[in-house]
Scaffold this motif. Structure first.
Motif, PDB file in Angstrom:
ATOM      1  N   MET A   1      17.167 -11.275  17.888  1.00  0.00           N
ATOM      2  CA  MET A   1      15.783 -11.498  17.515  1.00  0.00           C
ATOM      3  C   MET A   1      15.450 -10.648  16.297  1.00  0.00           C
ATOM      4  SD  MET A   1      12.340 -11.060  19.815  1.00  0.00           S
ATOM      5  CE  MET A   1      12.619 -12.587  20.700  1.00  0.00           C
ATOM      6  N   THR A   2      14.729 -11.229  15.380  1.00  0.00           N
ATOM      7  CA  THR A   2      14.285 -10.560  14.169  1.00  0.00           C
ATOM      8  C   THR A   2      12.959  -9.861  14.433  1.00  0.00           C
ATOM      9  OG1 THR A   2      15.293 -12.283  12.827  1.00  0.00           O
ATOM     10  CG2 THR A   2      13.655 -10.920  11.755  1.00  0.00           C
ATOM     11  N   ALA A   3      12.857  -8.650  13.985  1.00  0.00           N
ATOM     12  CA  ALA A   3      11.580  -7.945  14.111  1.00  0.00           C
ATOM     13  C   ALA A   3      10.554  -8.625  13.221  1.00  0.00           C
ATOM     14  CB  ALA A   3      11.746  -6.493  13.685  1.00  0.00           C
ATOM     15  N   GLU A   4       9.304  -8.520  13.621  1.00  0.00           N
ATOM     16  CA  GLU A   4       8.242  -9.067  12.791  1.00  0.00           C
ATOM     17  C   GLU A   4       8.073  -8.172  11.573  1.00  0.00           C
ATOM     18  OE1 GLU A   4       4.663 -10.706  14.557  1.00  0.00           O
ATOM     19  OE2 GLU A   4       5.537 -10.288  16.514  1.00  0.00           O
ATOM     20  N   ILE A   5       8.118  -8.787  10.409  1.00  0.00           N
ATOM     21  CA  ILE A   5       7.952  -8.054   9.159  1.00  0.00           C
ATOM     22  C   ILE A   5       6.795  -8.672   8.406  1.00  0.00           C
ATOM     23  CG2 ILE A   5       9.006  -7.440   6.950  1.00  0.00           C
ATOM     24  CD1 ILE A   5      11.741  -7.704   8.382  1.00  0.00           C
ATOM     25  N   SER A   6       5.831  -7.853   8.043  1.00  0.00           N
ATOM     26  CA  SER A   6       4.690  -8.328   7.280  1.00  0.00           C
ATOM     27  C   SER A   6       4.391  -7.286   6.214  1.00  0.00           C
ATOM     28  CB  SER A   6       3.482  -8.528   8.199  1.00  0.00           C
ATOM     29  OG  SER A   6       2.388  -9.021   7.461  1.00  0.00           O
ATOM     30  N   GLU A   7       4.408  -7.727   4.952  1.00  0.00           N
ATOM     31  CA  GLU A   7       4.099  -6.838   3.841  1.00  0.00           C
ATOM     32  C   GLU A   7       2.859  -7.365   3.144  1.00  0.00           C
ATOM     33  OE1 GLU A   7       7.728  -5.529   1.515  1.00  0.00           O
ATOM     34  OE2 GLU A   7       8.487  -7.319   2.547  1.00  0.00           O
ATOM     35  N   ASN A   8       1.868  -6.518   2.992  1.00  0.00           N
ATOM     36  CA  ASN A   8       0.619  -6.894   2.340  1.00  0.00           C
ATOM     37  C   ASN A   8       0.518  -6.195   0.990  1.00  0.00           C
ATOM     38  OD1 ASN A   8       0.091  -8.133   4.784  1.00  0.00           O
ATOM     39  ND2 ASN A   8      -1.394  -6.618   5.444  1.00  0.00           N
ATOM     40  N   VAL A   9       0.124  -6.957  -0.032  1.00  0.00           N
ATOM     41  CA  VAL A   9      -0.110  -6.391  -1.358  1.00  0.00           C
ATOM     42  C   VAL A   9      -1.467  -6.879  -1.841  1.00  0.00           C
ATOM     43  CG1 VAL A   9       0.671  -6.275  -3.749  1.00  0.00           C
ATOM     44  CG2 VAL A   9       2.357  -6.390  -1.903  1.00  0.00           C
ATOM     45  N   GLU A  10      -2.381  -5.948  -2.069  1.00  0.00           N
ATOM     46  CA  GLU A  10      -3.685  -6.312  -2.619  1.00  0.00           C
ATOM     47  C   GLU A  10      -3.575  -6.305  -4.135  1.00  0.00           C
ATOM     48  OE1 GLU A  10      -6.648  -3.750  -0.673  1.00  0.00           O
ATOM     49  OE2 GLU A  10      -7.158  -5.538   0.499  1.00  0.00           O
ATOM     50  N   GLY A  11      -4.039  -7.393  -4.736  1.00  0.00           N
ATOM     51  CA  GLY A  11      -3.923  -7.552  -6.175  1.00  0.00           C
ATOM     52  C   GLY A  11      -4.563  -6.439  -6.978  1.00  0.00           C
ATOM     53  N   ARG A  12      -5.683  -5.923  -6.504  1.00  0.00           N
ATOM     54  CA  ARG A  12      -6.371  -4.871  -7.275  1.00  0.00           C
ATOM     55  C   ARG A  12      -5.500  -3.632  -7.440  1.00  0.00           C
ATOM     56  NH1 ARG A  12     -11.201  -3.623  -2.965  1.00  0.00           N
ATOM     57  NH2 ARG A  12      -9.895  -2.917  -1.242  1.00  0.00           N
ATOM     58  N   ASP A  13      -4.533  -3.430  -6.537  1.00  0.00           N
ATOM     59  CA  ASP A  13      -3.649  -2.270  -6.630  1.00  0.00           C
ATOM     60  C   ASP A  13      -2.577  -2.433  -7.705  1.00  0.00           C
ATOM     61  OD1 ASP A  13      -5.069  -1.145  -4.533  1.00  0.00           O
ATOM     62  OD2 ASP A  13      -3.603  -1.757  -3.006  1.00  0.00           O
ATOM     63  N   ILE A  14      -2.357  -3.694  -8.140  1.00  0.00           N
ATOM     64  CA  ILE A  14      -1.300  -3.952  -9.121  1.00  0.00           C
ATOM     65  C   ILE A  14      -1.814  -4.696 -10.347  1.00  0.00           C
ATOM     66  CG2 ILE A  14       0.567  -3.885  -7.409  1.00  0.00           C
ATOM     67  CD1 ILE A  14       0.549  -6.981  -7.476  1.00  0.00           C
ATOM     68  N   GLY A  15      -3.146  -4.789 -10.482  1.00  0.00           N
ATOM     69  CA  GLY A  15      -3.737  -5.445 -11.640  1.00  0.00           C
ATOM     70  C   GLY A  15      -3.697  -6.964 -11.597  1.00  0.00           C
ATOM     71  N   SER A  16      -3.734  -7.533 -10.388  1.00  0.00           N
ATOM     72  CA  SER A  16      -3.686  -8.983 -10.225  1.00  0.00           C
ATOM     73  C   SER A  16      -4.965  -9.487  -9.558  1.00  0.00           C
ATOM     74  CB  SER A  16      -2.484  -9.367  -9.357  1.00  0.00           C
ATOM     75  OG  SER A  16      -2.465 -10.757  -9.106  1.00  0.00           O
ATOM     76  N   GLY A  17      -5.290 -10.751  -9.787  1.00  0.00           N
ATOM     77  CA  GLY A  17      -6.456 -11.369  -9.160  1.00  0.00           C
ATOM     78  C   GLY A  17      -6.153 -12.015  -7.828  1.00  0.00           C
ATOM     79  N   VAL A  18      -4.890 -11.949  -7.364  1.00  0.00           N
ATOM     80  CA  VAL A  18      -4.520 -12.506  -6.064  1.00  0.00           C
ATOM     81  C   VAL A  18      -3.862 -11.426  -5.208  1.00  0.00           C
ATOM     82  CG1 VAL A  18      -4.226 -14.855  -6.946  1.00  0.00           C
ATOM     83  CG2 VAL A  18      -2.238 -13.340  -6.789  1.00  0.00           C
ATOM     84  N   SER A  19      -3.958 -11.605  -3.896  1.00  0.00           N
ATOM     85  CA  SER A  19      -3.315 -10.717  -2.925  1.00  0.00           C
ATOM     86  C   SER A  19      -2.330 -11.551  -2.123  1.00  0.00           C
ATOM     87  CB  SER A  19      -4.358 -10.096  -1.992  1.00  0.00           C
ATOM     88  OG  SER A  19      -5.283  -9.324  -2.742  1.00  0.00           O
ATOM     89  N   ILE A  20      -1.261 -10.924  -1.643  1.00  0.00           N
ATOM     90  CA  ILE A  20      -0.251 -11.678  -0.899  1.00  0.00           C
ATOM     91  C   ILE A  20       0.140 -10.986   0.395  1.00  0.00           C
ATOM     92  CG2 ILE A  20       0.720 -12.775  -2.955  1.00  0.00           C
ATOM     93  CD1 ILE A  20       3.109 -10.830  -2.661  1.00  0.00           C
ATOM     94  N   ILE A  21       0.594 -11.824   1.327  1.00  0.00           N
ATOM     95  CA  ILE A  21       1.225 -11.347   2.550  1.00  0.00           C
ATOM     96  C   ILE A  21       2.599 -11.990   2.582  1.00  0.00           C
ATOM     97  CG2 ILE A  21       1.201 -11.345   5.073  1.00  0.00           C
ATOM     98  CD1 ILE A  21      -1.880 -11.636   4.896  1.00  0.00           C
ATOM     99  N   ARG A  22       3.636 -11.196   2.704  1.00  0.00           N
ATOM    100  CA  ARG A  22       4.990 -11.711   2.914  1.00  0.00           C
ATOM    101  C   ARG A  22       5.288 -11.528   4.392  1.00  0.00           C
ATOM    102  NH1 ARG A  22       8.973  -8.788  -0.782  1.00  0.00           N
ATOM    103  NH2 ARG A  22      10.361 -10.221   0.291  1.00  0.00           N
ATOM    104  N   GLU A  23       5.602 -12.624   5.053  1.00  0.00           N
ATOM    105  CA  GLU A  23       5.774 -12.599   6.505  1.00  0.00           C
ATOM    106  C   GLU A  23       7.142 -13.143   6.885  1.00  0.00           C
ATOM    107  OE1 GLU A  23       3.222 -13.154  10.473  1.00  0.00           O
ATOM    108  OE2 GLU A  23       2.336 -13.593   8.546  1.00  0.00           O
ATOM    109  N   ARG A  24       7.754 -12.505   7.894  1.00  0.00           N
ATOM    110  CA  ARG A  24       9.048 -12.954   8.413  1.00  0.00           C
ATOM    111  C   ARG A  24       9.118 -12.600   9.895  1.00  0.00           C
ATOM    112  NH1 ARG A  24      14.692 -10.589   8.154  1.00  0.00           N
ATOM    113  NH2 ARG A  24      16.016 -12.410   8.318  1.00  0.00           N
ATOM    114  N   THR A  25       9.349 -13.621  10.742  1.00  0.00           N
ATOM    115  CA  THR A  25       9.457 -13.384  12.181  1.00  0.00           C
ATOM    116  C   THR A  25      10.134 -14.563  12.861  1.00  0.00           C
ATOM    117  OG1 THR A  25       8.258 -12.847  14.208  1.00  0.00           O
ATOM    118  CG2 THR A  25       7.158 -14.329  12.673  1.00  0.00           C
ATOM    119  N   ASP A  26      10.767 -14.299  13.977  1.00  0.00           N
ATOM    120  CA  ASP A  26      11.285 -15.392  14.803  1.00  0.00           C
ATOM    121  C   ASP A  26      10.665 -15.341  16.197  1.00  0.00           C
ATOM    122  OD1 ASP A  26      12.578 -13.275  16.011  1.00  0.00           O
ATOM    123  OD2 ASP A  26      14.586 -14.104  15.804  1.00  0.00           O
ATOM    124  N   VAL A  27       9.542 -14.659  16.315  1.00  0.00           N
ATOM    125  CA  VAL A  27       8.839 -14.556  17.595  1.00  0.00           C
ATOM    126  C   VAL A  27       8.027 -15.830  17.803  1.00  0.00           C
ATOM    127  CG1 VAL A  27       7.202 -13.228  18.961  1.00  0.00           C
ATOM    128  CG2 VAL A  27       8.786 -12.043  17.426  1.00  0.00           C
TER     129      VAL A  27
END
Length: 102
Positions: A1-27
């Motif tokens: 089983m793969t652990a749940e992985i979620s990475e959040n990046v808010e655009g304002r922290d990197i000079g972007s107008g969009v924010s992203i969530i990278r998600e990976r799970t097999d739950v």
């Protein structure tokens, strides 16, 4: 089983107008409860499958699919196992704004 992985990046922290969530799970069944944002959210499914509820509609999304949730539209998703779900969720805002509905 793969652990749940979620990475959040808010655009304002990197000079972007969009924010992203990278998600990976097999739950199987995992995913956020019903919520909405005052901006559109785009799901880019890289692999695996999930059942999306977007407003009153339900749709299965799989590898290669791109689903767009309009602003102020209640939505949620649940991973359909046993495959690993991997996706990028793009929020059209430089920071996350979420109203939880359940």
């Amino acid at each position: 089983m793969t652990a749940e992985i979620s990475e959040n990046v808010e655009g304002r922290d990197i000079g972007s107008g969009v924010s992203i969530i990278r998600e990976r799970t097999d739950v199987d069944g995992s995913g956020p409860r019903l919520h909405q944002h005052p901006y559109a959210e785009t799901f880019v499914v890289i692999r695996g499958r999930a059942r999306f509820t977007i407003g009153a509609a339900e749709r299965e999304g799989g590898a290669g699919d791109v689903l767009v949730v309009p602003a102020d539209t209640p939505h949620k998703f649940a991973v359909i196992g046993p495959e690993t779900y991997e996706a990028v969720h793009i929020h059209e805002s430089d920071h996350f704004i979420t109203e939880w509905l359940e």
